[in-house]
Motif scaffolding. Sequence first.
Motif, short mmCIF file in Angstrom:
data_model
loop_
_atom_site.label_atom_id
_atom_site.label_comp_id
_atom_site.label_asym_id
_atom_site.label_seq_id
_atom_site.Cartn_x
_atom_site.Cartn_y
_atom_site.Cartn_z
N ASN A 222 5.76 -7.37 4.75
CA ASN A 222 6.97 -6.54 4.83
C ASN A 222 6.60 -5.06 4.80
O ASN A 222 7.14 -4.25 5.55
CB ASN A 222 7.93 -6.86 3.67
N ALA A 226 7.15 -2.23 7.74
CA ALA A 226 7.87 -0.98 7.45
C ALA A 226 6.98 0.22 7.77
O ALA A 226 7.46 1.26 8.23
CB ALA A 226 8.32 -0.96 5.99
N ASN A 229 6.93 0.67 11.52
CA ASN A 229 8.21 1.27 11.90
C ASN A 229 8.23 2.77 11.63
O ASN A 229 8.64 3.57 12.46
CB ASN A 229 9.32 0.57 11.11
N VAL A 336 -0.20 0.99 -2.77
CA VAL A 336 1.10 0.32 -2.54
C VAL A 336 2.23 1.29 -2.86
O VAL A 336 3.21 1.42 -2.12
CB VAL A 336 1.23 -0.95 -3.40
N SER A 340 4.70 2.72 -0.13
CA SER A 340 6.10 2.33 -0.29
C SER A 340 7.01 3.56 -0.29
O SER A 340 8.05 3.57 0.38
CB SER A 340 6.30 1.56 -1.60
N VAL A 343 7.35 4.87 3.34
CA VAL A 343 7.89 4.11 4.47
C VAL A 343 9.18 3.35 4.18
O VAL A 343 9.87 2.93 5.12
CB VAL A 343 6.84 3.11 5.05
N LEU A 344 9.51 3.13 2.90
CA LEU A 344 10.76 2.41 2.64
C LEU A 344 11.94 3.37 2.81
O LEU A 344 11.82 4.56 2.54
CB LEU A 344 10.74 1.80 1.24
N PRO A 345 13.08 2.84 3.28
CA PRO A 345 14.22 3.73 3.52
C PRO A 345 14.65 4.45 2.25
O PRO A 345 14.60 3.90 1.16
CB PRO A 345 15.33 2.77 3.99
N LYS A 346 15.10 5.69 2.45
CA LYS A 346 15.63 6.48 1.33
C LYS A 346 17.05 6.01 1.03
O LYS A 346 17.70 5.36 1.83
CB LYS A 346 15.65 7.96 1.72
N MET A 347 17.55 6.38 -0.11
CA MET A 347 18.96 6.09 -0.48
C MET A 347 19.88 6.65 0.61
O MET A 347 19.80 7.84 0.92
CB MET A 347 19.24 6.76 -1.83
N PRO A 348 20.72 5.80 1.21
CA PRO A 348 21.54 6.30 2.32
C PRO A 348 22.76 7.10 1.81
O PRO A 348 23.17 6.95 0.69
CB PRO A 348 21.99 5.04 3.02
#
Lengths: 348, 348
Positions: A222, A226, A229, A336, A340, A343-348
């Motif tokens: 995963n 990410a 992406n 990690v 993380s 690349v992980l989405p920020k708070m929308p």
Amino acid sequence: MAKITILGAGAMGSGICTPLINAGWEVRLWGTWLDDHLLDACEAGKPHPRTNVPLAKGVKLYRSADLNKALDGSDVVVMSVASGGVPKVTEMALEGISKAKALWLTSKGFCPDENGKIQLLPEAIRTIAKQKGVTIPPIVAIAGPVKANECAEGKPTATIFGCKDLDVSRKYAREARTEVYCIEATDDETGVEICAPMKNVYAIALGIADGLEEGTGFPHHNLKAATFNQAVKEMSLLGQALGAKPETAYGLAGVGDLEVTGLSGRNKVYGVRIGRGETAKDALAEMERLEQTVEGVPAAGLATTFVEQSAPQIKDQLPLLRAVHEILAGSSLSVVKILSEAVLPKMP
Amino acid sequence: MAKITILGAGAMGSGICTPLINAGWEVRLWGTWLDDHLLDACEAGKPHPRTNVPLAKGVKLYRSADLNKALDGSDVVVMSVASGGVPKVTEMALEGISKAKALWLTSKGFCPDENGKIQLLPEAIRTIAKQKGVTIPPIVAIAGPVKANECAEGKPTATIFGCKDLDVSRKYAREARTEVYCIEATDDETGVEICAPMKNVYAIALGIADGLEEGTGFPHHNLKAATFNQAVKEMSLLGQALGAKPETAYGLAGVGDLEVTGLSGRNKVYGVRIGRGETAKDALAEMERLEQTVEGVPAAGLATTFVEQSAPQIKDQLPLLRAVHEILAGSSLSVVKILSEAVLPKMP
């Protein structure tokens, strides 16, 4: 029969000979002063040491001293030396280049000038020509998911030619095409040129994600996806900040080249070492001991400076570039955690 | 504490419990009549048989007969059954769904109605509700590069919530977020829904390219990367033809999910078998013998029909979909030839 002179007899220079010969070009391959052993092997009929594939039949070989002979009367010149050698070889070949109808460019990278200003290679070449008062023909930037050995073997290959004059990229995309070497044409030179060195940086990050399985005992698919992406997003953003089309990074030059670079190659292998727990420094020392140059390492530093100089307004939108830079600099945080956060989405 | 009821106790239904519990939800997991053995294992404290990870602590389990109890008073219902079961479970749970504030959807696929008209799942669910005269809350389509086992383990995961009402997808993207389960919000429900089943089809093609190394003795990395590139392009084109945003396929739902699906999983494994030389039929028989359902196989047929019904104007722009369909139908041409023709650039 159109004549083409390839400058640099390394993996890509020799690999591209196969489609060019098959497409009916008269192909001349010039080796730099560093390439003698490569030409020796080719002349002896042995596989090319960098691709492990014999050179295509019919290619004429030229030693470094015979540059002018190699360039004489050529319709197209191809710059295929390592990026660090581009300024010097450009100067040496400038007359021949000026007489050609196009300069193709498979070399990729960031090129600092004497003042530390970093340019993309086409701009660096144009600057050199201008300083010398020489007019050069259109530049065709060549990129996309091309492992040189597969190209040399005649395996199916997609590539992209980018020239500011779309008619020129189209013309050569047709003329160099074979049944298995198929070429997309674009006018987005900048988009193509941005993706090529950036993907080497991001391939390190993909390798790190791969290596985590060995390092932690668990796959991190995963996180790898990410990361992939985010890498594509950053290539597109950086390109756009410099006037490129957003879609170039979503095509062969970005998505495609990142995919192939993440499958194998030195940047990925170096990343795997870090992912499995080696420090960035130790991993690089080991790669150097094995004589494996990791292009993504200097590229990460150059890219960071390049962004500060040429696209500072999007600096904060490239967290994965920053993350790779931090990891290579020996951050004490876990990879990690660093990846993380990048690349992980920020708070929308 | 908000209550959420997950319908379907398979890999994804159980996997998503981990972030939801960690984000502070009251989580109820309902198993269908096919899920008793999965709930048995969870109740015995064993790892979930589909993810090999123990269920998150605090999840309340409900057997198939207790659907109404499971749904009673829930703020959110999550549809997580296999796509073929979605119509039936929708009908069974319709009252509970109608009382919830949102219906999340991790089930993915194409859903043929009784007349053979193929719909995406949100549309199929809305049609059923309409036929029954029931009003349902907004649907939130959930996709992106999420291996359920990694989600269950709390490994870093990026996902995307798509709801036509962006405020709704944003709200839940915030409320279900944890430090390691991070959610992008979009209003492009269609884009998200198109990518999810299509990527299973394209993952077969990526597997084929991987398998060629074993089948032919040579890696086909260039072909694999060109295949990846074409798959992304086709997901974007098909989405756009149905009103989706082009960029959705270039993000987590497309590029990201294709990357993770191409790394492992049954579609990829099935493709590898074909790439190394098994016929599509033999490979499928072997997968069935091993009780490995290959979602991409029916999806390839359904997708082809779906395109004919809903986007016939772009049928010729999806050569990779056609190629996979041909290969699965047992074409006598070599897979390298079929894939090459589908994914290499056309004469510009």
